[in-house]
Design an enzyme around this catalytic site. Structure first.
Site, short mmCIF file in Angstrom:
data_model
loop_
_atom_site.label_atom_id
_atom_site.label_comp_id
_atom_site.label_asym_id
_atom_site.label_seq_id
_atom_site.Cartn_x
_atom_site.Cartn_y
_atom_site.Cartn_z
N ARG A 66 -1.69 12.20 -10.74
CA ARG A 66 -2.41 11.30 -9.84
C ARG A 66 -2.69 12.07 -8.55
NH1 ARG A 66 -0.58 7.08 -6.08
NH2 ARG A 66 -2.12 5.39 -5.92
N ASN A 143 -5.51 3.41 -2.87
CA ASN A 143 -4.05 3.38 -2.79
C ASN A 143 -3.56 2.21 -1.95
OD1 ASN A 143 -1.40 4.84 -3.25
ND2 ASN A 143 -1.41 4.71 -1.02
N GLU A 144 -2.61 1.44 -2.49
CA GLU A 144 -1.91 0.38 -1.75
C GLU A 144 -2.84 -0.35 -0.79
OE1 GLU A 144 1.55 2.23 -0.05
OE2 GLU A 144 2.31 2.88 -2.00
N HIS A 210 3.84 -0.07 -7.45
CA HIS A 210 4.62 1.00 -6.85
C HIS A 210 6.02 0.48 -6.61
CE1 HIS A 210 0.75 3.12 -5.18
NE2 HIS A 210 0.74 2.94 -6.49
N TYR A 212 9.54 0.96 -5.05
CA TYR A 212 10.46 1.58 -4.11
C TYR A 212 11.60 0.60 -3.83
CZ TYR A 212 6.96 5.26 -3.69
OH TYR A 212 6.10 6.29 -3.96
N GLU A 239 3.64 4.69 -8.74
CA GLU A 239 4.49 5.49 -7.86
C GLU A 239 5.91 4.96 -7.94
OE1 GLU A 239 3.48 5.80 -3.76
OE2 GLU A 239 1.36 6.20 -4.12
N TRP A 268 6.41 9.90 -7.55
CA TRP A 268 6.00 10.40 -6.23
C TRP A 268 7.09 11.33 -5.71
CZ3 TRP A 268 1.49 9.59 -3.54
CH2 TRP A 268 1.45 10.17 -2.27
#
Length: 525
Positions: A66, A143-144, A210, A212, A239, A268
């Protein structure tokens, strides 16, 4: 992930133009199932590092990368020639190229971030770099694209972006990132994904979460990804890392769940992180010979790249690669059937290059639900509901991702559950007037474990159930019925399980007056 620059499977179907979605799965241009197993690389900040980075990422076993691009709004623009060069390098390294403009990161909250509409303007500007590359390139819209402010606009903004991309002639698979800095803690993407997917006239959109700090438990990971799979909506983990400033993500659960559900993931990131998150570098100083603990875990660990990555069949020899699917596995047989589980076994499939995995599915009429993936000709199923009929079948896959015809089915009816011991339920309410959360804990105060459970209770006011986690919950009138997820199905003797619910209210919130577990009354604690 926003870091900024560093601190100073079905059987193969007829060939399509490129990657495409069918029945919730991402297929390549040969019609073969493709599971992303790749790395994020910050090209826009490290353009001179990209040639070696892609070579190293491929050598470590990844099948995709990516690539971070810029629209020119926040960083130096990656123009048409540069994007074309990135695509060429991906192809030279036999990597699937996921391209994403990073300037949308945290729109509405991050200063200088731009809208998805601006990202579409950029895609149209560089369209010649990706036109005709649909076999090798997936376009990540932005992205995001929303932070934690204004995220409710995600559905309309994403729908409009997809519509404009198709009107501009893009035939690629499109990837849509979640809001809330990619983590969708508000479940905005999760709950609106069906409508967004339906808005794509080509039905060729994949969703990207994503993971996290929000995803710091296996239960949260499994619940989020499982909800997409159960609705046959394509989802990837675009991610994730092994640590983060907002919490400690459960990378083991992310990788294990992705492997179990046969879903893609992209870690990531390769190298060059700054701003206090340098620990997310996989390669120290862009040196593939100095992998960090995170890089070593990602490439070499359980469910990692080296164990699970398979090259896209479009890069096979002769242009088409291995396109021969395995034969169907033999009819499964069931044994060791209990109230919550069973053992399945089946005769092996055959293939010209070798079978690498078997996908077990639950069959309900024309609907299939993935259950598990195994490298052997048998598996033990857990988390089933007592006294319930099931039908299962099996597919075989080879290293190129070719998927066999489905095996014959096997019918299994689980046994009645064991008698429930005494129980106690606590219902901890977080009330903010028009809405509420409740943490529910079921304690088994008996001497026998409870395998499979059903908790019934009634809302005391005008409350409406919105969602649940670590359990499945449905509402009829005021009555609510909760049943377990696979990972909360067993309550040990003397132990407990917990789940949560979210709801809205027009008549005040309160604690239910009574609870019954498998038909037996429970004490309130």
């Amino acid at each position: 992930m926003f870091t900024g620059p560093p601190a100073a499977q079905a059987a193969a179907e007829p060939a399509a133009a490129g990657f495409h979605v069918r029945d919730g799965r991402l297929l390549d241009a040969n019609g073969n199932d493709f599971v992303l197993r790749g790395v994020n690389h910050a090209h826009t900040w490290y353009t001179t590092r990209t040639t070696q980075a892609l070579t190293d990422i491929k050598a470590l076993g990844a099948n995709s990368v990516r690539v971070v691009l810029s629209t020119g709004d926040r960083w130096t623009k990656n123009d048409t020639a540069d994007v074309a060069n990135v695509v060429s390098q991906c192809k030279a390294n036999r990597l699937v190229c996921v391209l994403e403009p990073h300037d949308t990161t945290g729109y509405g909250e991050q200063s200088g971030a731009v809208s998805l509409s601006k990202a579409v303007d950029y895609w149209i500007e560089v369209q010649n770099a990706v036109k005709g590359q649909e076999k090798y390139v997936i376009l990540n819209l932005g992205n995001e694209p929303h932070g934690n402010t204004g995220y409710a606009a995600w559905t309309a903004d994403t729908t409009n972006a997809i519509t404009r991309m198709r009107a501009a002639g893009f035939q690629h698979t499109l990837m849509a990132d979640a809001p809330n800095w990619g983590q969708d803690w508000t479940f905005t993407m999760r709950d609106n994904a069906p409508a967004v997917f339906a808005a794509d006239p080509q039905g060729n959109t994949v969703f990207s979460i994503h993971m996290y700090g929000v995803y710091d438990t296996a239960a949260e990971v499994q619940d989020y990804l499982g909800r997409f799979v159960s609705r046959r909506l394509p989802i990837v983990v675009g991610e994730f890392g092994d640590a983060h400033s907002d919490g400690n993500p459960d990378e083991d659960a992310i990788m294990a769940t992705a492997q179990q559900l046969n879903l893609g993931y992209l870690g990531w990131s390769w190298s060059g992180n700054g701003g206090g998150v340098e620990y997310l570098d996989m390669a120290t100083g862009f040196d593939a010979g100095r992998l960090s603990p995170w890089g070593t875990r990602f490439f070499d660990g359980p469910n990692g790249i080296k164990q699970t990555s398979r090259e896209a069949s479009v890069y096979g020899s002769g242009g088409g690669g291995d396109t021969q699917a395995p034969t169907a596995p033999g009819k499964p047989t069931a044994s060791d059937v209990t109230s919550t589980g069973a053992r399945l076994a089946w005769p092996a499939a055959t293939d010209d290059t070798g079978v690498t995995a078997y996908d077990v599915v639950r069959v309900d009429g024309t609907r299939e639900t993935p259950v598990t993936t195994t490298a052997t000709t048998g598996t033990t199923l857990t988390g089933l509901t007592p006294a319930t009929p099931y039908t299962f079948a099996v597919y075989a896959r080879d290293a190129a991702g070719n998927r066999s015809p489905r095996s014959a089915t096997v019918a299994v009816t689980t046994a009645d559950g064991p008698a429930t011991g005494t129980c106690a339920v606590s219902y901890r309410l977080s009330d903010w007037g028009s809405g509420f959360n409740a943490d529910v804990t079921i304690r088994n105060t008996g001497t026998r474990e409870i395998k499979g459970w059903q908790l019934d209770f009634a809302f005391p006011g005008g409350q409406t159930l919105n969602s649940a986690w670590n359990a499945k919950a449905v509402q009829q009138g005021a009555q609510v019925r909760a049943t377990p997820e696979q990972w909360t199905a067993t309550i040990p003797a003397g132990g407990f399980v917990s789940f949560g619910i979210n709801g809205s209210s027009t008549g005040g919130n309160g604690v239910p007056a009574a609870f019954t577990l498998n038909g037996a009354a429970c004490a309130k604690s």
